[in-house]
Design a protein around this motif. Structure first.
Motif, PDB file in Angstrom:
ATOM      1  N   ARG A   1      41.049  39.705  44.177  1.00  0.00           N
ATOM      2  CA  ARG A   1      40.103  40.301  43.233  1.00  0.00           C
ATOM      3  C   ARG A   1      38.690  39.968  43.672  1.00  0.00           C
ATOM      4  NH1 ARG A   1      41.694  40.648  37.641  1.00  0.00           N
ATOM      5  NH2 ARG A   1      39.854  39.441  37.075  1.00  0.00           N
ATOM      6  N   VAL A   2      37.805  40.959  43.622  1.00  0.00           N
ATOM      7  CA  VAL A   2      36.383  40.752  43.873  1.00  0.00           C
ATOM      8  C   VAL A   2      35.593  41.362  42.727  1.00  0.00           C
ATOM      9  CG1 VAL A   2      34.415  41.274  45.369  1.00  0.00           C
ATOM     10  CG2 VAL A   2      36.636  40.745  46.387  1.00  0.00           C
ATOM     11  N   HIS A   3      34.826  40.523  42.040  1.00  0.00           N
ATOM     12  CA  HIS A   3      33.872  41.028  41.057  1.00  0.00           C
ATOM     13  C   HIS A   3      32.671  41.546  41.844  1.00  0.00           C
ATOM     14  CE1 HIS A   3      35.604  39.139  37.298  1.00  0.00           C
ATOM     15  NE2 HIS A   3      36.313  38.546  38.254  1.00  0.00           N
ATOM     16  N   VAL A   4      32.632  42.859  42.037  1.00  0.00           N
ATOM     17  CA  VAL A   4      31.644  43.475  42.923  1.00  0.00           C
ATOM     18  C   VAL A   4      30.235  43.183  42.410  1.00  0.00           C
ATOM     19  CG1 VAL A   4      30.839  45.639  43.927  1.00  0.00           C
ATOM     20  CG2 VAL A   4      33.289  45.271  43.520  1.00  0.00           C
ATOM     21  N   GLU A   5      29.390  42.641  43.297  1.00  0.00           N
ATOM     22  CA  GLU A   5      28.006  42.272  42.989  1.00  0.00           C
ATOM     23  C   GLU A   5      27.915  41.355  41.768  1.00  0.00           C
ATOM     24  OE1 GLU A   5      25.389  45.642  43.039  1.00  0.00           O
ATOM     25  OE2 GLU A   5      26.132  46.334  44.969  1.00  0.00           O
ATOM     26  N   GLY A   6      29.000  40.597  41.536  1.00  0.00           N
ATOM     27  CA  GLY A   6      28.992  39.618  40.460  1.00  0.00           C
ATOM     28  C   GLY A   6      29.148  40.194  39.069  1.00  0.00           C
ATOM     29  N   GLY A   7      29.448  41.507  38.969  1.00  0.00           N
ATOM     30  CA  GLY A   7      29.490  42.158  37.676  1.00  0.00           C
ATOM     31  C   GLY A   7      30.889  42.423  37.166  1.00  0.00           C
ATOM     32  N   LYS A   8      31.003  43.423  36.275  1.00  0.00           N
ATOM     33  CA  LYS A   8      32.259  43.714  35.596  1.00  0.00           C
ATOM     34  C   LYS A   8      33.258  44.440  36.481  1.00  0.00           C
ATOM     35  CE  LYS A   8      33.989  46.194  31.509  1.00  0.00           C
ATOM     36  NZ  LYS A   8      33.605  47.014  30.330  1.00  0.00           N
ATOM     37  N   LEU A   9      32.765  45.277  37.414  1.00  0.00           N
ATOM     38  CA  LEU A   9      33.649  46.057  38.283  1.00  0.00           C
ATOM     39  C   LEU A   9      34.464  45.128  39.172  1.00  0.00           C
ATOM     40  CD1 LEU A   9      34.540  48.839  39.400  1.00  0.00           C
ATOM     41  CD2 LEU A   9      32.673  48.646  41.058  1.00  0.00           C
ATOM     42  N   ILE A  10      35.789  45.310  39.194  1.00  0.00           N
ATOM     43  CA  ILE A  10      36.671  44.478  40.004  1.00  0.00           C
ATOM     44  C   ILE A  10      37.361  45.333  41.050  1.00  0.00           C
ATOM     45  CG2 ILE A  10      38.725  43.013  40.000  1.00  0.00           C
ATOM     46  CD1 ILE A  10      37.949  42.052  37.238  1.00  0.00           C
ATOM     47  N   ASN A  11      37.256  44.921  42.304  1.00  0.00           N
ATOM     48  CA  ASN A  11      37.944  45.562  43.416  1.00  0.00           C
ATOM     49  C   ASN A  11      39.120  44.675  43.832  1.00  0.00           C
ATOM     50  OD1 ASN A  11      38.536  47.378  45.399  1.00  0.00           O
ATOM     51  ND2 ASN A  11      36.625  47.123  46.550  1.00  0.00           N
ATOM     52  N   HIS A  12      40.164  45.287  44.393  1.00  0.00           N
ATOM     53  CA  HIS A  12      41.372  44.547  44.745  1.00  0.00           C
ATOM     54  C   HIS A  12      41.674  44.671  46.244  1.00  0.00           C
ATOM     55  CE1 HIS A  12      42.608  43.874  40.520  1.00  0.00           C
ATOM     56  NE2 HIS A  12      42.032  45.052  40.305  1.00  0.00           N
ATOM     57  N   ASN A  13      42.331  43.637  46.794  1.00  0.00           N
ATOM     58  CA  ASN A  13      42.818  43.649  48.181  1.00  0.00           C
ATOM     59  C   ASN A  13      41.685  43.914  49.168  1.00  0.00           C
ATOM     60  OD1 ASN A  13      45.428  43.293  47.115  1.00  0.00           O
ATOM     61  ND2 ASN A  13      45.661  45.500  46.858  1.00  0.00           N
ATOM     62  N   VAL A  14      40.686  43.048  49.120  1.00  0.00           N
ATOM     63  CA  VAL A  14      39.451  43.224  49.896  1.00  0.00           C
ATOM     64  C   VAL A  14      39.437  42.250  51.063  1.00  0.00           C
ATOM     65  CG1 VAL A  14      36.934  43.084  49.804  1.00  0.00           C
ATOM     66  CG2 VAL A  14      38.198  44.015  47.850  1.00  0.00           C
ATOM     67  N   GLN A  15      39.084  42.749  52.255  1.00  0.00           N
ATOM     68  CA  GLN A  15      39.012  41.877  53.434  1.00  0.00           C
ATOM     69  C   GLN A  15      37.648  41.203  53.586  1.00  0.00           C
ATOM     70  OE1 GLN A  15      39.177  44.279  57.107  1.00  0.00           O
ATOM     71  NE2 GLN A  15      38.720  46.067  55.843  1.00  0.00           N
ATOM     72  N   THR A  16      36.577  41.964  53.364  1.00  0.00           N
ATOM     73  CA  THR A  16      35.214  41.471  53.534  1.00  0.00           C
ATOM     74  C   THR A  16      34.361  42.108  52.451  1.00  0.00           C
ATOM     75  OG1 THR A  16      35.469  41.295  55.940  1.00  0.00           O
ATOM     76  CG2 THR A  16      33.222  41.361  55.097  1.00  0.00           C
ATOM     77  N   THR A  17      33.538  41.308  51.783  1.00  0.00           N
ATOM     78  CA  THR A  17      32.694  41.871  50.727  1.00  0.00           C
ATOM     79  C   THR A  17      31.229  41.676  51.077  1.00  0.00           C
ATOM     80  OG1 THR A  17      32.393  41.999  48.336  1.00  0.00           O
ATOM     81  CG2 THR A  17      32.634  39.794  49.268  1.00  0.00           C
ATOM     82  N   LEU A  18      30.442  42.707  50.841  1.00  0.00           N
ATOM     83  CA  LEU A  18      29.026  42.703  51.198  1.00  0.00           C
ATOM     84  C   LEU A  18      28.214  42.128  50.043  1.00  0.00           C
ATOM     85  CD1 LEU A  18      27.000  43.589  53.411  1.00  0.00           C
ATOM     86  CD2 LEU A  18      26.770  45.754  52.166  1.00  0.00           C
ATOM     87  N   ILE A  19      27.362  41.156  50.351  1.00  0.00           N
ATOM     88  CA  ILE A  19      26.522  40.517  49.336  1.00  0.00           C
ATOM     89  C   ILE A  19      25.072  40.621  49.804  1.00  0.00           C
ATOM     90  CG2 ILE A  19      26.081  38.437  47.999  1.00  0.00           C
ATOM     91  CD1 ILE A  19      28.916  37.505  48.749  1.00  0.00           C
ATOM     92  N   PRO A  20      24.246  41.372  49.100  1.00  0.00           N
ATOM     93  CA  PRO A  20      22.856  41.546  49.537  1.00  0.00           C
ATOM     94  C   PRO A  20      22.021  40.306  49.256  1.00  0.00           C
ATOM     95  CG  PRO A  20      23.188  42.635  47.444  1.00  0.00           C
ATOM     96  CD  PRO A  20      24.538  42.110  47.859  1.00  0.00           C
ATOM     97  N   PRO A  21      20.853  40.163  49.886  1.00  0.00           N
ATOM     98  CA  PRO A  21      19.952  39.075  49.508  1.00  0.00           C
ATOM     99  C   PRO A  21      19.608  39.194  48.027  1.00  0.00           C
ATOM    100  CG  PRO A  21      19.188  40.170  51.512  1.00  0.00           C
ATOM    101  CD  PRO A  21      20.285  41.018  50.959  1.00  0.00           C
ATOM    102  N   GLY A  22      19.669  38.085  47.325  1.00  0.00           N
ATOM    103  CA  GLY A  22      19.420  38.126  45.891  1.00  0.00           C
ATOM    104  C   GLY A  22      20.603  38.629  45.103  1.00  0.00           C
ATOM    105  N   GLY A  23      21.789  38.663  45.702  1.00  0.00           N
ATOM    106  CA  GLY A  23      22.998  39.144  45.041  1.00  0.00           C
ATOM    107  C   GLY A  23      24.097  38.106  45.084  1.00  0.00           C
ATOM    108  N   ALA A  24      25.216  38.428  44.430  1.00  0.00           N
ATOM    109  CA  ALA A  24      26.335  37.492  44.349  1.00  0.00           C
ATOM    110  C   ALA A  24      27.631  38.254  44.169  1.00  0.00           C
ATOM    111  CB  ALA A  24      26.124  36.517  43.193  1.00  0.00           C
ATOM    112  N   ALA A  25      28.741  37.571  44.381  1.00  0.00           N
ATOM    113  CA  ALA A  25      30.071  38.127  44.148  1.00  0.00           C
ATOM    114  C   ALA A  25      30.999  36.988  43.737  1.00  0.00           C
ATOM    115  CB  ALA A  25      30.609  38.827  45.389  1.00  0.00           C
ATOM    116  N   ILE A  26      32.012  37.324  42.971  1.00  0.00           N
ATOM    117  CA  ILE A  26      33.070  36.365  42.633  1.00  0.00           C
ATOM    118  C   ILE A  26      34.333  36.841  43.336  1.00  0.00           C
ATOM    119  CG2 ILE A  26      34.409  35.274  40.807  1.00  0.00           C
ATOM    120  CD1 ILE A  26      32.160  36.042  38.858  1.00  0.00           C
ATOM    121  N   VAL A  27      34.911  35.996  44.177  1.00  0.00           N
ATOM    122  CA  VAL A  27      36.128  36.372  44.896  1.00  0.00           C
ATOM    123  C   VAL A  27      37.255  35.433  44.500  1.00  0.00           C
ATOM    124  CG1 VAL A  27      34.793  37.308  46.817  1.00  0.00           C
ATOM    125  CG2 VAL A  27      35.658  34.982  46.970  1.00  0.00           C
TER     126      VAL A  27
END
Length: 484
Positions: free
Chosen positions: A275-301
């Motif tokens: 599970r990846v909380h995309v850009e640290g928000g409510k949207l959740i993506n599944h079965n992710v190999q690599t997640t992009l995090i911009p400067p000033g951004g975050a993610a929950i994996v």
């Protein structure tokens, strides 16, 4: 007093009312309740933690008045082996202290600027709805403190950073961190949680150049980073500092990117994010190999570890990982699970390779290096070069990697011929060799080092791990160059 917007005209008030009626998902609770109307019950002091640790989960506690007390410290720390840097920090660490809240909390934030600091600072929290994210209310000079407050209106994982001019310099010196706003009822339970944040650093000296390195503004403007690291240094998450887990546990990583410039392609080698909380928000993506995090951004994996071994955390812009420091380790212990993975587990294959530019045999060129004034100084300088250039293949104690890279410790091949060893460092080596009775057939790349650096690193090797103890001098290296 809570942050709020005051409009001087009826026209603007009407516009605000229309906007409210249309609806703003960020200020509405999932059950339709306006988050600004969530009542608080009681007061607590925030539990602040330094990376890689996070405060205890919020769970089902109600919204409260949360007291945050944070001190800014300007202090020297280690960027890499032999390389130090003056970090500007929130709470004495890079990234700064992790702040954990829940939706509807009213946060009373006191920011203190230590009297020994040299510069004024402030804080911009991306979780704040208000002018400058708090920056306009929190400007504080050395020896002073200031208090402001805000209400958490949107659940998610957010970056905070200093926003005092020049903003880029303050961020580049380590002034960033994460604040988590959990939804009502809290996040689902997991077994382990860790705090990781990437940052890019710009120094006057090149990668690996020893000593106290000052910040280089021109490199920062050009986005030419000397170091790209997790949690403020090249070894913050490796060796004894690696994060840990047991087979079968579910891991949650709170991953941020302080920047100031470079995006992060966050990846764990040998794992897939469930599970990846995309850009640290409510949207959740599944079965992710690599997640992009911009400067000033975050993610929950989040992922479950199902086999033992060392799992390597990287920015998959891969030269940043192995040559600039964006590399960490998750060490998993427990029983092997051959239904998931079977094979020989070799500790330490994935190691930092440092900033030395390596070439295949036949290439030329070398950077400058400091000059040793004694054998002991030569050994010390050589140890630093070894750590960033040779350790990945030959390992910390010179033991090598079985069937791949020969040992340097008590090496009959090495001790038999110093000139041959110099030639290999200068020009590389391909083909089969026999070391301590074992055959090895791989490639040793030519190292782009000065004569001084070659002498230093070989002297360190010869004076370590039971080897012959000879000193290799720059003149010996120069002589071998002239022989070819």
């Amino acid at each position: 007093m809570m942050y709020g917007l005051k409009y001087p005209s009826i026209k603007l008030l009407l516009l605000c009312s229309i906007f409210y009626l249309v609806g703003c998902s960020g200020s509405s609770h999932e059950n339709g309740e306006n988050t600004m109307d969530i009542e608080v019950h009681g007061k607590i002091n925030a539990q602040l933690t330094s990376p890689p640790y996070v405060p205890d989960p919020i769970g089902s506690r109600p919204a409260k008045n949360v007291i945050v007390d944070m001190e800014i410290l300007e202090q020297e720390g280690q960027m890499a082996n032999g390389v130090s840097y003056i970090y500007w920090t929130f709470g004495g660490s890079v990234p700064g202290s992790f702040i954990r809240t829940r939706l509807g909390d009213e946060v009373e934030f006191t920011l203190k600027n230590h009297p020994n600091n040299k510069l004024p600072h402030n804080i911009d929290l991306h979780a704040v709805t208000g002018p400058g994210g708090g920056a306009s209310s929190s400007f504080v000079a050395p020896g002073h403190e200031i208090t402001f407050s805000f209400k958490t209106l949107n659940p998610g994982l957010y970056v905070y950073h200093c926003a005092t001019a020049p903003v880029g310099m303050h961020i580049a010196n380590g002034m960033y961190g994460l604040i988590l706003v959990e939804p009502a009822g809290g996040l689902p339970k997991v077994d382990k949680e860790y705090y990781i944040m990437q940052g890019d650093f710009y120094t006057k000296g090149n990668n690996g150049e020893p000593g106290l390195q000052p910040f280089d503004m021109q490199k920062a403007i050009d986005e030419d980073a000397d170091y790209v690291v997790f949690n403020g240094s090249t070894d913050a998450l490796t060796g004894d500092n690696a994060i840990t887990a047991e087979v079968g546990e579910t891991i949650r990583l709170y991953v941020g990117n302080g920047g100031p410039n470079l995006a992060s392609s966050f990846h764990v080698i040998g794992e897939i994010f469930d599970r990846v909380h995309v850009e640290g928000g409510k949207l959740i993506n599944h079965n992710v190999q690599t997640t992009l995090i911009p400067p000033g951004g975050a993610a929950i994996v989040e992922f479950k570890v199902e086999a033992p071994g060392t799992f390597v955390l990287v920015d998959h812009a891969i030269f940043r990982a192995f040559n600039k420091g964006a590399l960490g380790m998750l060490k998993v212990t427990g029983n092997e699970n051959e239904s998931v993975y079977s094979g020989t587990i070799q500790e330490g294959i994935y190691q930092p390779e440092g900033g030395s530019i390596q070439t295949m045999p036949g290439d030329q060129g070398a950077p400058e290096a400091p000059t040793a004034q004694s054998v002991s100084e030569r050994i010390k300088l050589g140890k630093s070069i070894y750590a960033r250039t040779c350790l990945a293949c030959h390992q910390e104690e010179g033991q090598g990697i079985p069937s791949a890279f020969p040992p340097l410790a008590k090496s009959d091949y090495l001790n038999a011929d110093v000139d041959r060893a110099i030639d290999i460092v200068l020009h590389g080596k391909t083909g089969e060799i026999t070391v301590n009775g074992q055959k090895y057939n791989s490639v040793m790349t030519a190292q782009t080092l000065t004569d001084e650096q070659v002498a230093n690193v070989l002297t360190y090797i010869y004076n370590s791990w039971g080897n012959s103890g000879v000193e290799v001098t720059p003149m010996m290296v120069t002589k071998r160059k002239s022989a070819h």
